[in-house]
Design an enzyme around this catalytic site. Structure first.
Site, short mmCIF file in Angstrom:
data_model
loop_
_atom_site.label_atom_id
_atom_site.label_comp_id
_atom_site.label_asym_id
_atom_site.label_seq_id
_atom_site.Cartn_x
_atom_site.Cartn_y
_atom_site.Cartn_z
N CYS A 2 -4.92 -43.10 30.23
CA CYS A 2 -5.04 -41.98 31.15
C CYS A 2 -5.47 -42.40 32.52
O CYS A 2 -4.64 -42.84 33.27
CB CYS A 2 -5.84 -40.82 30.64
SG CYS A 2 -4.84 -39.38 30.97
N ARG A 27 -4.56 -34.58 34.44
CA ARG A 27 -3.67 -35.24 33.49
C ARG A 27 -4.09 -35.02 32.04
O ARG A 27 -3.35 -35.35 31.13
CB ARG A 27 -3.65 -36.76 33.74
CG ARG A 27 -3.06 -37.13 35.08
CD ARG A 27 -3.42 -38.57 35.42
NE ARG A 27 -3.06 -39.46 34.33
CZ ARG A 27 -1.94 -40.14 34.27
NH1 ARG A 27 -1.07 -40.05 35.25
NH2 ARG A 27 -1.68 -40.92 33.26
N TRP A 74 -7.23 -40.70 27.01
CA TRP A 74 -6.39 -39.79 26.23
C TRP A 74 -6.13 -40.58 24.96
O TRP A 74 -5.43 -41.59 24.98
CB TRP A 74 -5.11 -39.50 27.01
CG TRP A 74 -4.01 -38.86 26.24
CD1 TRP A 74 -3.05 -39.49 25.49
CD2 TRP A 74 -3.69 -37.47 26.18
NE1 TRP A 74 -2.17 -38.58 24.96
CE2 TRP A 74 -2.53 -37.34 25.36
CE3 TRP A 74 -4.27 -36.32 26.73
CZ2 TRP A 74 -1.95 -36.11 25.09
CZ3 TRP A 74 -3.67 -35.11 26.46
CH2 TRP A 74 -2.53 -35.00 25.64
N ASN A 100 -5.21 -48.61 30.28
CA ASN A 100 -4.20 -47.57 30.03
C ASN A 100 -3.03 -48.25 29.35
O ASN A 100 -2.62 -49.34 29.77
CB ASN A 100 -3.68 -46.97 31.34
CG ASN A 100 -4.65 -45.98 31.93
OD1 ASN A 100 -5.71 -45.73 31.36
ND2 ASN A 100 -4.30 -45.44 33.07
N GLY A 101 -2.43 -47.61 28.35
CA GLY A 101 -1.26 -48.19 27.69
C GLY A 101 -1.53 -48.42 26.21
O GLY A 101 -2.49 -47.88 25.65
N GLU A 483 18.28 -26.50 22.20
CA GLU A 483 17.19 -26.97 23.07
C GLU A 483 17.60 -26.86 24.55
O GLU A 483 16.82 -26.41 25.38
CB GLU A 483 16.83 -28.42 22.70
CG GLU A 483 15.83 -29.09 23.62
CD GLU A 483 14.49 -28.36 23.77
OE1 GLU A 483 14.22 -27.44 22.99
OE2 GLU A 483 13.76 -28.71 24.71
N LYS A 487 15.65 -24.60 27.33
CA LYS A 487 15.11 -25.19 28.56
C LYS A 487 15.62 -24.43 29.77
O LYS A 487 14.87 -24.11 30.68
CB LYS A 487 15.53 -26.66 28.63
CG LYS A 487 14.60 -27.55 29.33
CD LYS A 487 13.54 -28.21 28.48
CE LYS A 487 12.80 -27.28 27.58
NZ LYS A 487 11.89 -27.90 26.67
N GLU A 490 14.01 -20.86 30.01
CA GLU A 490 12.57 -20.77 30.28
C GLU A 490 12.19 -21.15 31.70
O GLU A 490 11.23 -20.62 32.24
CB GLU A 490 11.73 -21.56 29.26
CG GLU A 490 11.83 -23.06 29.39
CD GLU A 490 10.94 -23.80 28.39
OE1 GLU A 490 9.82 -23.37 28.14
OE2 GLU A 490 11.40 -24.84 27.87
N HIS A 506 33.47 -15.75 15.25
CA HIS A 506 32.84 -14.70 14.44
C HIS A 506 32.07 -13.72 15.32
O HIS A 506 31.25 -12.96 14.83
CB HIS A 506 31.93 -15.33 13.39
CG HIS A 506 32.67 -16.25 12.47
ND1 HIS A 506 33.53 -15.79 11.50
CD2 HIS A 506 32.73 -17.60 12.42
CE1 HIS A 506 34.07 -16.82 10.87
NE2 HIS A 506 33.61 -17.94 11.43
N LYS A 605 1.32 -23.49 28.38
CA LYS A 605 1.64 -24.80 27.79
C LYS A 605 1.26 -24.83 26.32
O LYS A 605 1.96 -25.39 25.50
CB LYS A 605 0.89 -25.90 28.56
CG LYS A 605 1.17 -27.31 28.05
CD LYS A 605 2.61 -27.72 28.34
CE LYS A 605 3.01 -29.04 27.74
NZ LYS A 605 4.47 -29.18 27.64
C1 F6R Z 1 9.41 -25.25 25.49
C2 F6R Z 1 8.12 -25.49 24.89
C3 F6R Z 1 7.69 -24.61 23.77
C4 F6R Z 1 6.85 -25.43 22.77
C5 F6R Z 1 6.26 -24.50 21.71
C6 F6R Z 1 5.47 -25.27 20.67
O1 F6R Z 1 9.68 -26.16 26.50
O2 F6R Z 1 7.41 -26.34 25.30
O3 F6R Z 1 8.77 -24.02 23.14
O4 F6R Z 1 7.65 -26.38 22.19
O5 F6R Z 1 5.42 -23.56 22.30
O6 F6R Z 1 4.41 -25.95 21.25
P1 F6R Z 1 3.71 -27.14 20.50
O7 F6R Z 1 4.71 -28.24 20.38
O8 F6R Z 1 2.56 -27.51 21.38
O9 F6R Z 1 3.29 -26.63 19.16
#
Ligand code: F6R
Length: 610
Positions: A2, A27, A74, A100-101, A483, A487, A490, A506, A605
């Site tokens: 981190c 971060r 992290w 880090n790494g 996916e 993306k 959203e 269908h 997030k």
């Molecule tokens: C989309 C996204 C969400 C997460 C979902 C699950 O870009 O990030 O669809 O994938 O909320 O989150 P986690 O993986 O943290 O359980």
């Protein structure tokens, strides 16, 4: 993994270190620590939890001294704790290191150093470095670090301090960023520019395999052979916000660029020199693997899409029945759970409420839980029976990118290990799969080139005003289509749906009219002809078709309106590559539409509530 900050000068070093680390808090981290030279001693102070806890402790019991190193951790190897926090020092307290790494061969080195009498106080890979430097130390810290580097495999940025060398810090970089800040009568080390922007805007950007001696009145940089390197001063003209993003406009595009490294970090420690998958960290016995009758995958959103790829891949290569469910659905039905089931729970954050609830339900019924998560010490990782970490590093943008591709990679590694143990993947095939898997980070890199990005930017500019988009694909391409579609919706707010291409007739085909944007993923060679038929069907109804295909499918150019090519790999591994253009397309559509890419409306997030 981190944040690193190092300081040598006239100021009280802990003030600079804590201030610098606070600039890296965005971060994400789970513990923090400092090592400071004072009165011919190295004082180490480290605390699990927020930086504030460390800062309070330093206020109550200050550490004096004008030379020091600091770190926000992290967790990768070993849970978040005081012991596992950096810096790590030798037992004699002579040498301390922040890192880090990931050190890939740390187990081997630990065993070796054990035979030389070294003992270990933490579960980290980093502690090995402190002892290794000590092992090679013969009076010159710089030389000892150079020698130690010859034995280290993996990625590392290091700052090293020794009580015998109060006039210098040693900085090292290999596959993990590190910069040196140039002050007047003081100098700095940092993993990221924001940490030192309050003190200087003049920096040296260290390159891979370089080692620097950082003194109060000067910095010398050497290559791995000890030959001095001349480096131009880089003047930082970014503001703090841009610096946090490493010069990128948004975290999301930074994280897309980090995908090759994230893939490498997740993969390489788990492939031995003999090209065998090594899932020691999973701690699952062969007996357990052989006794699995069914795999059930449960996750949400993007993590669910990663799981869908595993359903196709596992059923093909393992011949074990695989069920997959969305966690919020799973938890409110009455699922049948068997003790011989293996549940794979996928969650970047490890804290998603629905995923946790589903996991607990299955566990209560006696199923074993294997978690794939990016956050060491997360609830999912603590409650699961087996844990596999995606070593993607912190993901800050709401839209998941590098966590998703590393989740898929972990699933492939599980597939290979299970296939070998159960005998469903034979030796030759196993070797071919591992060989190709190892190529994926480099192939991902080939997609994120300037030319490709320009092409995708242009395409996003052209299409970002459409009202609706449809993603099509078959088999693994369908999982990627889901996916890609998620993306796009959203972060660009463009209405988008994904269909299994065979389902078109269908119902969904009724939606296609002149200029409807259809993004087709066409990478699965065994289904290519079928996908081509679907392309023709939508083209005949006026659709604008943008295809994502492999370089080998050149004829796709004549069949579609636009094509984005990705490098060839085995069909089964294509999703890791083919999803990247969809991430870039979504990103640039969002930018074109002036949306707050990293924080799209209504989304969080980590969804820790229902
Ligand atoms: C989309 C996204 C969400 C997460 C979902 C699950 O870009 O990030 O669809 O994938 O909320 O989150 P986690 O993986 O943290 O359980």
């Amino acid at each position: 993994m981190c944040g690193i900050v190092g300081y040598i000068g006239e100021k009280k070093s802990t003030d600079v270190l804590v201030d610098g680390l606070s600039k890296l808090e965005y971060r994400g981290y789970d513990s923090a620590g400092v090592a400071v030279y004072n009165n011919e001693c190295l004082d180490v102070r480290k605390k699990k939890g927020r930086l504030k806890i460390l800062a309070n402790s330093l206020e109550e019991q200050p550490l004096d001294g004008t030379i020091g190193i600091g770190h926000t951790r992290w967790a990768t190897h070993g849970a978040p704790s005081d012991e596992n926090a950096h810096p790590h020092a030798t037992a004699s307290g002579e040498i301390a290191v922040v890192h880090n790494g990931i050190i890939e061969n740390y187990m081997k080195l630990k065993d070796y150093l054990g035979t030389k009498g070294y003992t270990f106080a933490s579960q980290t890979d980093t502690e090995v470095i402190a002892h290794l430097v000590d092992y090679y130390y013969e009076g010159d810290l710089y030389n000892a670090v150079q020698e130690a580097m010859k034995r280290l495999e993996g990625s590392y940025a290091l700052a090293v301090i020794s009580k015998n060398h109060p006039d210098e810090l040693i900085a090292v970089r290999k596959d993990s960023p590190l910069i040196l800040g140039i002050g007047e009568g003081e100098n700095f080390i940092a993993s990221d520019i924001p940490a030192i922007l309050a003190y200087t805007r003049n920096v040296y950007l260290l390159e891979d395999d370089e080692v620097a001696r950082v003194r109060k009145d000067g910095i010398d940089i050497y290559d791995k052979y000890g030959i001095p390197v001349m480096r131009e001063i880089f003047k930082v003209d970014w503001d703090v916000e841009a610096a946090e993003k490493g010069g990128y406009k948004h975290f999301m595009i930074k994280e897309i660029h980090e995908e090759p490294k994230a893939l490498r970090d997740t993969l390489s420690p788990r492939i031995t020199e003999e090209n065998e998958v090594n899932l020691k960290d999973l701690e699952i016995s062969n007996r357990r693997i052989k006794n699995i009758d069914r795999i059930v995958i449960v996750a949400c959103g993007t993590a669910y899409h990663a799981g869908l790829i595993a359903k196709y891949a596992f059923e093909e290569k393992l011949r074990i029945p695989v069920e997959i469910d969305i966690a919020s659905e799973y938890r409110y039905r009455n699922p049948i759970v068997n003790e011989s089931d293996l549940y794979i729970i996928i969650s970047q954050s490890g804290e998603t409420a629905d995923t946790l609830a589903a996991m607990r339900m299955a566990k209560k019924e006696g199923a074993k839980i294997l978690a794939i998560t990016n956050v060491v010490g997360s609830t999912v990782s603590r409650e699961a029976d087996y844990v596999m970490y995606t070593w993607a590093g912190p993901e800050i943008a709401v839209a998941s990118t590098k966590a998703y591709t590393t989740q898929i990679l972990c699933l492939y590694l599980i597939m290979l290990e299970f296939g070998k143990v159960r005998g469903s993947i034979k030796e030759d095939e196993y070797a071919a799969l591992v060989k190709e898997l190892k190529q994926l980070p480099a192939k991902a890199e080939e997609i994120i080139t300037e030319d490709n990005i320009k092409h995708i930017m242009k395409s996003a500019h052209k299409h970002c005003t459409v009202a609706d988009t449809y993603f099509l694909g078959r088999n693994l391409d369908y999982a990627v289509a889901l996916e890609g579609s998620l993306k796009l919706k959203e972060i660009s707010y463009i209405h988008s749906e994904a269909f299994a291409a065979g389902e078109l007739k269908h119902g969904p085909i009724a939606l296609i009219e002149d200029n409807t944007l259809v993004i087709t993923i066409a990478t699965q060679s065994k289904l290519f002809e079928k996908t081509v038929s679907n392309i023709k069907e939508v083209k005949a109804r006026g659709a604008f078709v943008l295809a994502i295909a492999t370089e080998h499918a050149n004829m796709i150019k004549d069949l579609t309106d636009e094509a984005i090519f990705v490098p060839q790999t085995l069909d089964i591994f294509m999703p890791i590559l083919s999803v990247i253009p969809t991430q870039l397309f979504a990103y640039y559509c969002s930018v074109e539409r002036g949306i707050d890419v990293d924080k799209p409306r209504n989304l969080a997030k980590s969804v820790t509530v229902e």
